[in-house]
Scaffold this active site. Structure first.
Site, PDB file in Angstrom:
ATOM      1  N   SER A 190      14.790 -23.658  -6.078  1.00 48.85           N
ATOM      2  CA  SER A 190      14.724 -22.254  -6.144  1.00 48.85           C
ATOM      3  C   SER A 190      15.847 -21.431  -5.531  1.00 48.85           C
ATOM      4  O   SER A 190      15.980 -21.547  -4.320  1.00 48.85           O
ATOM      5  CB  SER A 190      13.379 -21.763  -5.640  1.00 48.85           C
ATOM      6  OG  SER A 190      13.216 -20.257  -5.543  1.00 48.85           O
ATOM      7  N   HIS A 228      15.536 -23.292 -10.679  1.00 52.13           N
ATOM      8  CA  HIS A 228      14.469 -22.232 -10.732  1.00 52.13           C
ATOM      9  C   HIS A 228      14.747 -21.011 -10.365  1.00 52.13           C
ATOM     10  O   HIS A 228      15.250 -20.756  -9.245  1.00 52.13           O
ATOM     11  CB  HIS A 228      13.346 -22.883  -9.702  1.00 52.13           C
ATOM     12  CG  HIS A 228      11.985 -22.325  -9.820  1.00 52.13           C
ATOM     13  ND1 HIS A 228      11.093 -22.628 -10.819  1.00 52.13           N
ATOM     14  CD2 HIS A 228      11.378 -21.428  -9.117  1.00 52.13           C
ATOM     15  CE1 HIS A 228       9.925 -22.040 -10.584  1.00 52.13           C
ATOM     16  NE2 HIS A 228      10.109 -21.163  -9.634  1.00 52.13           N
ATOM     17  N   ASP A 243      13.305 -17.448  -9.484  1.00 50.30           N
ATOM     18  CA  ASP A 243      12.110 -16.445  -9.516  1.00 50.30           C
ATOM     19  C   ASP A 243      12.302 -15.063  -9.644  1.00 50.30           C
ATOM     20  O   ASP A 243      12.865 -14.219  -9.043  1.00 50.30           O
ATOM     21  CB  ASP A 243      11.729 -16.771  -7.924  1.00 50.30           C
ATOM     22  CG  ASP A 243      11.073 -17.992  -7.687  1.00 50.30           C
ATOM     23  OD1 ASP A 243      10.189 -18.517  -8.392  1.00 50.30           O
ATOM     24  OD2 ASP A 243      11.559 -18.748  -6.798  1.00 50.30           O
ATOM     25  N   MET A 281      10.573 -11.323  -9.630  1.00 51.18           N
ATOM     26  CA  MET A 281       9.574 -10.701  -9.196  1.00 51.18           C
ATOM     27  C   MET A 281       9.750  -9.109  -9.180  1.00 51.18           C
ATOM     28  O   MET A 281      10.723  -8.489  -9.209  1.00 51.18           O
ATOM     29  CB  MET A 281       9.130 -10.976  -7.611  1.00 51.18           C
ATOM     30  CG  MET A 281       9.485 -12.410  -7.165  1.00 51.18           C
ATOM     31  SD  MET A 281       9.131 -12.712  -5.686  1.00 51.18           S
ATOM     32  CE  MET A 281       9.267 -14.474  -5.545  1.00 51.18           C
ATOM     33  N   HIS A 334      10.755 -18.391 -13.786  1.00 49.75           N
ATOM     34  CA  HIS A 334       9.191 -18.105 -13.131  1.00 49.75           C
ATOM     35  C   HIS A 334       9.031 -16.573 -13.160  1.00 49.75           C
ATOM     36  O   HIS A 334       9.580 -16.048 -12.341  1.00 49.75           O
ATOM     37  CB  HIS A 334       9.051 -18.750 -11.975  1.00 49.75           C
ATOM     38  CG  HIS A 334       7.783 -18.814 -11.242  1.00 49.75           C
ATOM     39  ND1 HIS A 334       7.465 -18.960 -10.043  1.00 49.75           N
ATOM     40  CD2 HIS A 334       6.621 -18.103 -11.647  1.00 49.75           C
ATOM     41  CE1 HIS A 334       6.315 -18.585  -9.674  1.00 49.75           C
ATOM     42  NE2 HIS A 334       5.719 -18.251 -10.645  1.00 49.75           N
ATOM     43  N   MET A 389       7.160 -13.784 -12.066  1.00 48.19           N
ATOM     44  CA  MET A 389       5.985 -13.241 -11.503  1.00 48.19           C
ATOM     45  C   MET A 389       6.031 -11.781 -11.694  1.00 48.19           C
ATOM     46  O   MET A 389       6.357 -10.673 -10.676  1.00 48.19           O
ATOM     47  CB  MET A 389       6.117 -13.502  -9.953  1.00 48.19           C
ATOM     48  CG  MET A 389       6.059 -15.054  -9.805  1.00 48.19           C
ATOM     49  SD  MET A 389       6.408 -15.517  -8.269  1.00 48.19           S
ATOM     50  CE  MET A 389       8.275 -15.859  -8.940  1.00 48.19           C
ATOM     51  N   MET A 436       0.903 -23.145  -8.348  1.00 48.79           N
ATOM     52  CA  MET A 436       1.332 -22.481  -7.119  1.00 48.79           C
ATOM     53  C   MET A 436       0.801 -23.083  -5.903  1.00 48.79           C
ATOM     54  O   MET A 436      -0.558 -22.874  -6.105  1.00 48.79           O
ATOM     55  CB  MET A 436       1.205 -20.835  -7.377  1.00 48.79           C
ATOM     56  CG  MET A 436       1.940 -20.017  -8.078  1.00 48.79           C
ATOM     57  SD  MET A 436       3.915 -20.299  -8.064  1.00 48.79           S
ATOM     58  CE  MET A 436       3.994 -20.020  -6.184  1.00 48.79           C
ATOM     59  N   ASP A 466       5.023 -25.399  -6.957  1.00 51.15           N
ATOM     60  CA  ASP A 466       5.979 -24.504  -6.504  1.00 51.15           C
ATOM     61  C   ASP A 466       5.335 -23.956  -5.107  1.00 51.15           C
ATOM     62  O   ASP A 466       4.294 -23.209  -5.361  1.00 51.15           O
ATOM     63  CB  ASP A 466       6.185 -23.350  -7.454  1.00 51.15           C
ATOM     64  CG  ASP A 466       7.269 -22.441  -7.337  1.00 51.15           C
ATOM     65  OD1 ASP A 466       7.695 -22.243  -6.125  1.00 51.15           O
ATOM     66  OD2 ASP A 466       7.522 -21.371  -8.000  1.00 51.15           O
TER      67      ASP A 466
HETATM   68  C1  DX5 Z   1       7.433 -18.196  -4.612  1.00 49.10           C
HETATM   69  C2  DX5 Z   1       8.241 -18.603  -5.545  1.00 49.10           C
HETATM   70  C3  DX5 Z   1       8.816 -19.946  -5.103  1.00 49.10           C
HETATM   71  C4  DX5 Z   1       9.794 -20.055  -3.825  1.00 49.10           C
HETATM   72  C5  DX5 Z   1       9.345 -21.315  -3.126  1.00 49.10           C
HETATM   73  O1  DX5 Z   1       6.722 -17.032  -4.927  1.00 49.10           O
HETATM   74  O2  DX5 Z   1       7.628 -18.781  -6.734  1.00 49.10           O
HETATM   75  O3  DX5 Z   1       9.662 -20.563  -6.007  1.00 49.10           O
HETATM   76  O4  DX5 Z   1      11.052 -19.856  -3.894  1.00 49.10           O
HETATM   77  O5  DX5 Z   1      10.117 -21.326  -1.936  1.00 49.10           O
HETATM   78  P1  DX5 Z   1       9.683 -22.538  -0.830  1.00 49.10           P
HETATM   79  O6  DX5 Z   1      10.056 -23.989  -1.571  1.00 49.10           O
HETATM   80  O7  DX5 Z   1      10.495 -21.954   0.010  1.00 49.10           O
HETATM   81  O8  DX5 Z   1       8.184 -22.407  -0.637  1.00 49.10           O
HETATM   82 ZN    ZN Z   2       8.671 -19.751  -8.432  1.00 47.24          ZN
END
Ligand code: DX5
Ligand code: ZN
Length: 230
Positions: A8, A33, A35, A37, A66, A68, A137, A176
Site C-alpha cells: 500500500s 494497492h 488507498d 480516501m 481501494h 474508501m 479489513m 488489509d
Molecule cells: C487502511 C488502508 C490500508 C493501509 C494499510 O485504511 O486501507 O490499505 O494502508 O496499512 P498498514 O499495512 O500499515 O496497516
Molecule cells: Zn487499503
C-alpha cells in the site's frame, strides 16, 4: 497458487511514488494497492484519479484501487479510465451493491467488495457469487500503521466459506490492515491470498527487501496442497 503481495503506497513518500513503486516491484510485489480516501467515509483524505493515472504510467504491476469514499458510483469510471485493474468498494455505503459491482465489471475492471471490521459476513450473502474478490479489513479504515484486529483471521475463514457456498471458488480474499511478519502467516492459513501491507513495507528502511521477505513468509504459510508448483 501463490499469495500475492500488494504494497500500500499510503505509507510511502508521496513526493516519490515512482521510486516507491519501483522498489516494491524489484522485491516481487504482485499488485500496487492504492488507498483512496475522501474525508467523509473515513476521516482522512488521500488521492484521486490523476495520481492513479500517473502511477499507471510507471507501474509494471496491476493497480488495486481501494475506494474508501462515500459515493463510489460517481468515481468508478474515472478510476477505471485512470488505469485501475481492480476496484474495491465498501458494502457499508452501497444500497445498490449489485449494480455497482456489475458496473465495475462492465468497465473491464475486476470488482471487489470490502467489509469493515464490524460488518458481518452475512452482508456478502447475496453478492458472493458476483464478485471477483473480497477485501476483509483487519483495521478500521482511514490510516496506515494500525494494529491488526485479531478476530479478522476467523472472519477470513468465514468469508472463504461464503464464497465457496456461492460457487465462487476462484475469487481470492484480500486482507488489509496491520499485515506484517506476525499476522501474514495466520491470515494465509485461514484462506487469504492477497495481502496488503503499508507500514510493514514502507515503514521499513528497505521496501524492496521487506516485500521479498513478506512474500516468502506468506507463501511458506500456504497449506501444502495450495503451495506454488503443486
Ligand atoms: C487502511 C488502508 C490500508 C493501509 C494499510 O485504511 O486501507 O490499505 O494502508 O496499512 P498498514 O499495512 O500499515 O496497516
Ligand atoms: Zn487499503
Amino acid at each position: 497458487m501463490s499469495v500475492q503481495i500488494a504494497p500500500s503506497i499510503l505509507s510511502a513518500d508521496f513526493a516519490a511514488l515512482g521510486a516507491a513503486v519501483a522498489a516494491v516491484e524489484r522485491g516481487g510485489a504482485d499488485l500496487i494497492h492504492v488507498d483512496v480516501m475522501d474525508g467523509h467515509f473515513v476521516p482522512n483524505i488521500t488521492i484521486g484519479p490523476p495520481v492513479v493515472r500517473s502511477l499507471k504510467r510507471v507501474a509494471g504491476r496491476p493497480l488495486d484501487v481501494h475506494l474508501m469514499i462515500a459515493q463510489p458510483d460517481r468515481y468508478i469510471e474515472a478510476f477505471a479510465q485512470a488505469g485501475a485493474a481492480m476496484i474495491s468498494v465498501h458494502v457499508e455505503v452501497l444500497p445498490h451493491l449489485h449494480r455497482t459491482i456489475h458496473a465495475i465489471k462492465a468497465l473491464g475492471v475486476k470488482a471487489g467488495v470490502v467489509l469493515n471490521p464490524s460488518t458481518p459476513v452475512t452482508a456478502l450473502e447475496q453478492i458472493a457469487g458476483d464478485v471477483d474478490f473480497v477485501l476483509v479489513m483487519s483495521v478500521n479504515p482511514g490510516f496506515g500503521g494500525q494494529t491488526f484486529i485479531a478476530r479478522s483471521t476467523r472472519k477470513v475463514a468465514e468469508v472463504r466459506a461464503a464464497l465457496d457456498a456461492a460457487g465462487n471458488l476462484d475469487a481470492p480474499i484480500e486482507v488489509d490492515g496491520g499485515i506484517d511478519a506476525g499476522t501474514a502467516p495466520q491470515v494465509v492459513a485461514a484462506g487469504a491470498r492477497i495481502l496488503v501491507a503499508g507500514n510493514a513495507i514502507f515503514g521499513s528502511p528497505d521496501a524492496e527487501r521487506a516485500t521479498r521477505e513478506l512474500r516468502a513468509l506468506a507463501n511458506a504459510a500456504l497449506p501444502v496442497a495450495a503451495a506454488p508448483g503443486r
